[in-house]
Scaffold this motif. Structure first.
Motif, PDB file in Angstrom:
ATOM      1  N   ASN A  20      -2.505 -32.462 -10.501  1.00  0.00           N
ATOM      2  CA  ASN A  20      -1.272 -31.991 -10.158  1.00  0.00           C
ATOM      3  C   ASN A  20      -1.601 -31.168  -8.790  1.00  0.00           C
ATOM      4  OD1 ASN A  20       0.835 -33.384 -11.422  1.00  0.00           O
ATOM      5  ND2 ASN A  20      -0.311 -32.225 -13.006  1.00  0.00           N
ATOM      6  N   HIS A  23      -1.076 -33.132  -5.818  1.00  0.00           N
ATOM      7  CA  HIS A  23       0.469 -33.363  -5.833  1.00  0.00           C
ATOM      8  C   HIS A  23       1.341 -32.251  -5.008  1.00  0.00           C
ATOM      9  CE1 HIS A  23       0.077 -36.016  -9.447  1.00  0.00           C
ATOM     10  NE2 HIS A  23       0.189 -37.083  -8.279  1.00  0.00           N
ATOM     11  N   LEU A  24       0.733 -31.149  -5.549  1.00  0.00           N
ATOM     12  CA  LEU A  24       1.289 -29.775  -4.879  1.00  0.00           C
ATOM     13  C   LEU A  24       0.910 -29.855  -3.268  1.00  0.00           C
ATOM     14  CD1 LEU A  24       0.620 -26.950  -7.596  1.00  0.00           C
ATOM     15  CD2 LEU A  24       2.773 -28.463  -7.066  1.00  0.00           C
ATOM     16  N   ARG A  25      -0.241 -30.315  -2.927  1.00  0.00           N
ATOM     17  CA  ARG A  25      -0.739 -30.460  -1.600  1.00  0.00           C
ATOM     18  C   ARG A  25       0.327 -31.328  -0.699  1.00  0.00           C
ATOM     19  NH1 ARG A  25      -6.224 -31.478  -2.939  1.00  0.00           N
ATOM     20  NH2 ARG A  25      -7.009 -29.738  -3.847  1.00  0.00           N
ATOM     21  N   PHE A  27       3.410 -32.127  -1.716  1.00  0.00           N
ATOM     22  CA  PHE A  27       4.689 -31.680  -1.719  1.00  0.00           C
ATOM     23  C   PHE A  27       4.876 -30.650  -0.551  1.00  0.00           C
ATOM     24  CE2 PHE A  27       4.275 -32.314  -6.577  1.00  0.00           C
ATOM     25  CZ  PHE A  27       5.179 -33.594  -6.311  1.00  0.00           C
ATOM     26  N   LYS A  28       3.638 -29.985  -0.406  1.00  0.00           N
ATOM     27  CA  LYS A  28       3.735 -29.038   0.755  1.00  0.00           C
ATOM     28  C   LYS A  28       3.809 -29.673   2.083  1.00  0.00           C
ATOM     29  CE  LYS A  28       1.107 -25.124   2.559  1.00  0.00           C
ATOM     30  NZ  LYS A  28      -0.084 -24.301   2.627  1.00  0.00           N
ATOM     31  N   LYS A  40      10.299 -29.536  -2.991  1.00  0.00           N
ATOM     32  CA  LYS A  40      10.491 -28.137  -3.486  1.00  0.00           C
ATOM     33  C   LYS A  40      10.560 -28.192  -5.045  1.00  0.00           C
ATOM     34  CE  LYS A  40      12.247 -26.433   1.113  1.00  0.00           C
ATOM     35  NZ  LYS A  40      13.206 -26.100   1.798  1.00  0.00           N
ATOM     36  N   THR A  43       7.698 -29.082  -6.875  1.00  0.00           N
ATOM     37  CA  THR A  43       6.771 -28.152  -6.860  1.00  0.00           C
ATOM     38  C   THR A  43       7.045 -27.184  -8.094  1.00  0.00           C
ATOM     39  OG1 THR A  43       6.243 -28.522  -4.745  1.00  0.00           O
ATOM     40  CG2 THR A  43       5.584 -26.315  -5.516  1.00  0.00           C
ATOM     41  N   GLU A  44       8.331 -26.690  -8.066  1.00  0.00           N
ATOM     42  CA  GLU A  44       8.601 -25.682  -9.003  1.00  0.00           C
ATOM     43  C   GLU A  44       8.553 -26.024 -10.491  1.00  0.00           C
ATOM     44  OE1 GLU A  44      12.615 -24.534  -7.699  1.00  0.00           O
ATOM     45  OE2 GLU A  44      11.936 -23.750  -5.799  1.00  0.00           O
ATOM     46  N   LEU A  47       5.022 -26.294 -11.421  1.00  0.00           N
ATOM     47  CA  LEU A  47       4.413 -24.982 -11.770  1.00  0.00           C
ATOM     48  C   LEU A  47       4.910 -24.377 -12.942  1.00  0.00           C
ATOM     49  CD1 LEU A  47       4.175 -23.775  -7.998  1.00  0.00           C
ATOM     50  CD2 LEU A  47       2.321 -24.656  -9.444  1.00  0.00           C
TER      51      LEU A  47
END
Length: 183
Positions: A20, A23-25, A27-28, A40, A43-44, A47
């Motif tokens: 993940n 994935h977060l990268r 999404f950023k 966004k 991502t939330e 997390l």
């Protein structure tokens, strides 16, 4: 656990989980360059699910896992609404990511099902990083024996770090002929 490299999915005698942090990268990038709300929201969600899985005893309550899954699906649907598919056009980065996330929801959320599955594969990547750095700097290992020695030493150091042992003291212990008990 891996980064969604397609050939990995040919291994069908194991459970797959997707990293993940990868994935977060992604999404950023979508947030920064496309300013898309769904990225966004995802991502939330991830997390929040990570924090929940770290603070709650396994097995996680089924209704809570299902809630995360339903929210995940809703965010995917919102992502497709923000990125309508266009016939005869190449998919954009957000659409390609949405397609992967939609197809592989179970693998993305695997960390919610099994306590042994981490949220990311950062630890595994850190373990491999020194070998890849050595290989890049030197171009290669001179001998197969040298590569094996390097791997043994790096494996020992990595294990000491994971066990919370002082590396220098551990090496001294081994060089004196004593053994180290790893838990």
């Amino acid at each position: 656990m891996h980064d969604h490299w397609t050939p990995y999915f040919k291994y069908d005698d194991c459970t797959h989980a997707l990293c993940n942090v990868h994935h977060l990268r992604e999404f950023k990038g979508i947030i920064e360059f496309e300013n898309q709300q769904w990225a966004k929201d995802m991502t939330e969600l991830l997390l929040e699910a990570k924090t929940y899985s770290e603070e709650t005893e396994y097995p996680l309550p089924r209704d809570k896992v299902q809630e995360f899954g339903q929210r995940y699906q809703t965010i995917i649907e919102e992502g497709y609404l923000a990125n309508p598919l266009k016939a005869h056009e190449k998919n954009t980065d957000p659409v390609r990511l949405l397609n992967r996330l939609s197809k592989r929801q179970e693998e993305v959320l695997e960390f919610l099902y099994q306590v042994e599955v981490p949220f990311d594969n950062n630890l595994a990547e850190r373990d491999v990083r020194m070998t890849k750095t050595k290989q890049k700097i030197s171009g290669c290992f001179r001998t197969e024996k040298g590569a094996h020695c390097f791997a043994r030493i790096r494996g020992f150091i990595s294990t000491c770090q994971k066990q919370g042992l002082t590396i220098i003291e551990s090496i001294e212990t081994i060089l004196r002929g004593n053994t180290i008990q790893f838990s």
